[in-house]
Design a protein around this motif. Structure first.
Motif, PDB file in Angstrom:
ATOM      1  N   SER A 182       0.833  -1.198   0.000  1.00 38.39           N
ATOM      2  CA  SER A 182       0.000   0.000   0.000  1.00 38.39           C
ATOM      3  C   SER A 182       0.871   1.252   0.000  1.00 38.39           C
ATOM      4  O   SER A 182       2.101   1.184   0.125  1.00 38.39           O
ATOM      5  N   ARG A 183       0.223   2.405  -0.121  1.00 40.74           N
ATOM      6  CA  ARG A 183       0.978   3.669  -0.041  1.00 40.74           C
ATOM      7  C   ARG A 183       1.631   3.827   1.328  1.00 40.74           C
ATOM      8  O   ARG A 183       2.758   4.340   1.440  1.00 40.74           O
ATOM      9  N   ILE A 184       0.941   3.396   2.363  1.00 38.25           N
ATOM     10  CA  ILE A 184       1.502   3.470   3.717  1.00 38.25           C
ATOM     11  C   ILE A 184       2.719   2.560   3.838  1.00 38.25           C
ATOM     12  O   ILE A 184       3.726   2.921   4.446  1.00 38.25           O
ATOM     13  N   ALA A 185       2.627   1.357   3.250  1.00 42.11           N
ATOM     14  CA  ALA A 185       3.762   0.429   3.268  1.00 42.11           C
ATOM     15  C   ALA A 185       4.950   1.008   2.514  1.00 42.11           C
ATOM     16  O   ALA A 185       6.100   0.899   2.953  1.00 42.11           O
ATOM     17  N   ALA A 186       4.680   1.626   1.365  1.00 37.64           N
ATOM     18  CA  ALA A 186       5.748   2.252   0.589  1.00 37.64           C
ATOM     19  C   ALA A 186       6.417   3.358   1.390  1.00 37.64           C
ATOM     20  O   ALA A 186       7.651   3.508   1.371  1.00 37.64           O
ATOM     21  N   LEU A 187       5.623   4.126   2.108  1.00 34.45           N
ATOM     22  CA  LEU A 187       6.166   5.201   2.935  1.00 34.45           C
ATOM     23  C   LEU A 187       7.038   4.631   4.052  1.00 34.45           C
ATOM     24  O   LEU A 187       8.086   5.201   4.382  1.00 34.45           O
ATOM     25  N   ARG A 188       6.631   3.507   4.611  1.00 35.37           N
ATOM     26  CA  ARG A 188       7.420   2.870   5.660  1.00 35.37           C
ATOM     27  C   ARG A 188       8.798   2.463   5.122  1.00 35.37           C
ATOM     28  O   ARG A 188       9.818   2.685   5.782  1.00 35.37           O
ATOM     29  N   VAL A 189       8.831   1.880   3.946  1.00 36.10           N
ATOM     30  CA  VAL A 189      10.109   1.476   3.354  1.00 36.10           C
ATOM     31  C   VAL A 189      10.995   2.699   3.117  1.00 36.10           C
ATOM     32  O   VAL A 189      12.197   2.680   3.400  1.00 36.10           O
ATOM     33  N   LEU A 190      10.408   3.784   2.619  1.00 39.24           N
ATOM     34  CA  LEU A 190      11.193   4.992   2.376  1.00 39.24           C
ATOM     35  C   LEU A 190      11.718   5.592   3.682  1.00 39.24           C
ATOM     36  O   LEU A 190      12.834   6.122   3.728  1.00 39.24           O
ATOM     37  N   LYS A 191      10.939   5.510   4.737  1.00 42.63           N
ATOM     38  CA  LYS A 191      11.396   6.025   6.037  1.00 42.63           C
ATOM     39  C   LYS A 191      12.611   5.232   6.522  1.00 42.63           C
ATOM     40  O   LYS A 191      13.552   5.802   7.083  1.00 42.63           O
ATOM     41  N   ILE A 192      12.582   3.915   6.317  1.00 43.54           N
ATOM     42  CA  ILE A 192      13.734   3.093   6.695  1.00 43.54           C
ATOM     43  C   ILE A 192      14.950   3.487   5.866  1.00 43.54           C
ATOM     44  O   ILE A 192      16.065   3.628   6.390  1.00 43.54           O
ATOM     45  N   LEU A 193      14.745   3.696   4.573  1.00 39.39           N
ATOM     46  CA  LEU A 193      15.850   4.111   3.711  1.00 39.39           C
ATOM     47  C   LEU A 193      16.370   5.489   4.099  1.00 39.39           C
ATOM     48  O   LEU A 193      17.568   5.771   3.973  1.00 39.39           O
ATOM     49  N   ALA A 194      15.474   6.353   4.593  1.00 40.93           N
ATOM     50  CA  ALA A 194      15.899   7.684   5.043  1.00 40.93           C
ATOM     51  C   ALA A 194      16.861   7.573   6.219  1.00 40.93           C
ATOM     52  O   ALA A 194      17.862   8.308   6.295  1.00 40.93           O
ATOM     53  N   LEU A 195      16.584   6.652   7.137  1.00 40.09           N
ATOM     54  CA  LEU A 195      17.464   6.450   8.286  1.00 40.09           C
ATOM     55  C   LEU A 195      18.814   5.875   7.849  1.00 40.09           C
ATOM     56  O   LEU A 195      19.862   6.283   8.343  1.00 40.09           O
ATOM     57  N   ILE A 196      18.766   4.932   6.928  1.00 50.53           N
ATOM     58  CA  ILE A 196      20.012   4.339   6.425  1.00 50.53           C
ATOM     59  C   ILE A 196      20.847   5.408   5.730  1.00 50.53           C
ATOM     60  O   ILE A 196      22.061   5.502   5.935  1.00 50.53           O
ATOM     61  N   ARG A 197      20.187   6.212   4.904  1.00 52.58           N
ATOM     62  CA  ARG A 197      20.908   7.220   4.124  1.00 52.58           C
ATOM     63  C   ARG A 197      21.652   8.204   5.022  1.00 52.58           C
ATOM     64  O   ARG A 197      22.756   8.642   4.699  1.00 52.58           O
ATOM     65  N   ARG A 198      21.068   8.516   6.158  1.00 48.46           N
ATOM     66  CA  ARG A 198      21.675   9.487   7.064  1.00 48.46           C
ATOM     67  C   ARG A 198      22.508   8.834   8.163  1.00 48.46           C
ATOM     68  O   ARG A 198      22.811   9.456   9.190  1.00 48.46           O
ATOM     69  N   ASN A 199      22.896   7.569   7.968  1.00 46.00           N
ATOM     70  CA  ASN A 199      23.809   6.877   8.892  1.00 46.00           C
ATOM     71  C   ASN A 199      23.249   6.700  10.289  1.00 46.00           C
ATOM     72  O   ASN A 199      24.016   6.555  11.252  1.00 46.00           O
ATOM     73  N   VAL A 200      21.945   6.716  10.426  1.00 43.74           N
ATOM     74  CA  VAL A 200      21.343   6.451  11.730  1.00 43.74           C
ATOM     75  C   VAL A 200      21.427   4.963  12.045  1.00 43.74           C
ATOM     76  O   VAL A 200      21.571   4.568  13.203  1.00 43.74           O
ATOM     77  N   ILE A 201      21.357   4.137  11.007  1.00 42.88           N
ATOM     78  CA  ILE A 201      21.452   2.688  11.151  1.00 42.88           C
ATOM     79  C   ILE A 201      22.907   2.256  10.966  1.00 42.88           C
ATOM     80  O   ILE A 201      23.578   2.693  10.032  1.00 42.88           O
ATOM     81  N   ASP A 202      23.389   1.388  11.848  1.00 45.25           N
ATOM     82  CA  ASP A 202      24.768   0.903  11.794  1.00 45.25           C
ATOM     83  C   ASP A 202      24.974   0.044  10.546  1.00 45.25           C
ATOM     84  O   ASP A 202      24.264  -0.934  10.330  1.00 45.25           O
ATOM     85  N   MET A 203      25.984   0.397   9.738  1.00 43.35           N
ATOM     86  CA  MET A 203      26.273  -0.332   8.504  1.00 43.35           C
ATOM     87  C   MET A 203      27.563  -1.141   8.578  1.00 43.35           C
ATOM     88  O   MET A 203      28.060  -1.624   7.570  1.00 43.35           O
ATOM     89  N   ASN A 204      28.111  -1.313   9.768  1.00 39.01           N
ATOM     90  CA  ASN A 204      29.439  -1.926   9.878  1.00 39.01           C
ATOM     91  C   ASN A 204      29.494  -3.366   9.383  1.00 39.01           C
ATOM     92  O   ASN A 204      30.581  -3.863   9.051  1.00 39.01           O
ATOM     93  N   THR A 205      28.365  -4.061   9.324  1.00 39.35           N
ATOM     94  CA  THR A 205      28.389  -5.451   8.873  1.00 39.35           C
ATOM     95  C   THR A 205      28.180  -5.582   7.369  1.00 39.35           C
ATOM     96  O   THR A 205      28.167  -6.686   6.846  1.00 39.35           O
ATOM     97  N   ILE A 206      27.990  -4.457   6.675  1.00 42.53           N
ATOM     98  CA  ILE A 206      27.953  -4.495   5.213  1.00 42.53           C
ATOM     99  C   ILE A 206      29.394  -4.407   4.709  1.00 42.53           C
ATOM    100  O   ILE A 206      30.089  -3.428   4.947  1.00 42.53           O
ATOM    101  N   ALA A 207      29.841  -5.442   4.024  1.00 41.76           N
ATOM    102  CA  ALA A 207      31.248  -5.511   3.610  1.00 41.76           C
ATOM    103  C   ALA A 207      31.634  -4.298   2.780  1.00 41.76           C
ATOM    104  O   ALA A 207      30.899  -3.875   1.889  1.00 41.76           O
ATOM    105  N   SER A 208      32.805  -3.735   3.084  1.00 36.29           N
ATOM    106  CA  SER A 208      33.358  -2.589   2.339  1.00 36.29           C
ATOM    107  C   SER A 208      32.346  -1.458   2.225  1.00 36.29           C
ATOM    108  O   SER A 208      32.195  -0.831   1.179  1.00 36.29           O
ATOM    109  N   HIS A 209      31.638  -1.186   3.341  1.00 34.95           N
ATOM    110  CA  HIS A 209      30.547  -0.206   3.271  1.00 34.95           C
ATOM    111  C   HIS A 209      31.035   1.193   2.949  1.00 34.95           C
ATOM    112  O   HIS A 209      30.264   2.038   2.547  1.00 34.95           O
ATOM    113  N   GLY A 210      32.341   1.462   3.103  1.00 33.10           N
ATOM    114  CA  GLY A 210      32.846   2.787   2.790  1.00 33.10           C
ATOM    115  C   GLY A 210      32.590   3.197   1.354  1.00 33.10           C
ATOM    116  O   GLY A 210      32.476   4.385   1.049  1.00 33.10           O
ATOM    117  N   GLU A 211      32.480   2.233   0.467  1.00 36.28           N
ATOM    118  CA  GLU A 211      32.259   2.546  -0.942  1.00 36.28           C
ATOM    119  C   GLU A 211      30.886   3.142  -1.187  1.00 36.28           C
ATOM    120  O   GLU A 211      30.621   3.669  -2.273  1.00 36.28           O
TER     121      GLU A 211
END
Length: 242
Positions: A182-211
């Motif tokens: 749904s539109r609400i579900a799509a918004l939820r996914v984008l909100k999660i991506l917003a947090l990832i994009r701004r480094n709120v979520i820890d990315m240390n377990t993604i290999a070579s995340h510096g790239e």
């Protein structure tokens, strides 16, 4: 090594694939239709996962060796959520004009293939963004990033405490993925991506995340999804209570 059925019989972990994702090894299944074999999990990982189940309290998992566990590439607890942006993208594709992309070359170098896939991810995220609000007309990556930034403050209460204190890991198994379209579900996914994009979520377990970092220290979310289209957001393990 323990099979999924053996882990279930132990009674601690109710959904093995949800908590542990793919096995540490695959044994022959003995059936010609099963080409991947039987998932087998290391006993050490199973024991750790069972220990964490027992430690769960007030929304957190506790362990004295929290830092080591948080650095593991494989999960040992159930996640907050597992997302795959492609589920919504495929659902809404007929609502938007067909986008033309350069012909995909599967024999190109890894970097070239990622660049080609990145364009497709961007197109999908533009569609998903416009799907969340019929009044939007987001047409490029700058507008997409601005929209994600607008969603950032609304993203901190998506799940219960300790969210968004989470760890990003790639997901192997195509199971237990958040299935809302749904539109609400799509918004939820984008909100999660917003947090990832701004480094709120820890990315240390993604290999070579510096790239994946842009010059402004944000995450190139399109490139990340080009490489890891299915993402799981796991609980960060906390140190033992004092």
């Amino acid at each position: 090594m323990l099979s999924e059925s053996e882990i279930l019989l132990r009674g601690k972990i109710k959904n093995v694939v949800l908590a542990l994702d793919d096995g540490d090894d695959h044994y022959p299944s003995g059936h010609w239709l099963n080409s991947t074999g039987v998932r087998m999990y290391s006993e050490d990982r199973v024991l750790l996962a069972e220990e964490l189940v027992d430690s769960f309290q007030d929304g957190c998992y506790y362990h004295k060796d929290a830092d080591r566990i948080n650095a593991l590439l494989t999960p040992v607890t159930k996640p907050f959520v597992i997302i795959d942006y492609r589920l919504i993208s495929r659902h809404i594709v007929k609502l938007f004009p067909i986008r033309k992309y350069p012909k995909f070359n599967p024999f190109a170098s890894f970097d070239d293939r990622v660049s080609q896939l990145r364009l497709r991810v961007l197109g999908s995220l533009l569609n998903i963004s416009n799907y969340t609000n019929i009044d939007l007309n987001i047409t490029n990556e700058t507008e997409l990033n601005n929209y994600l930034d607008l969603l950032l403050d609304l993203s901190y209460d998506l799940y219960a405490y300790p969210w968004p204190n989470a760890i990003l890991r790639p997901q192997v198994m195509k199971r237990n993925i958040y299935g809302g379209k749904s539109r609400i579900a799509a918004l939820r996914v984008l909100k999660i991506l917003a947090l990832i994009r701004r480094n709120v979520i820890d990315m240390n377990t993604i290999a070579s995340h510096g790239e994946y970092f842009n010059k402004d220290h944000t995450i190139d979310i399109c490139k990340l999804l080009a490489v890891h289209p299915i993402l799981r957001l796991d609980y960060r393990i906390c140190s033992d209570k004092i």
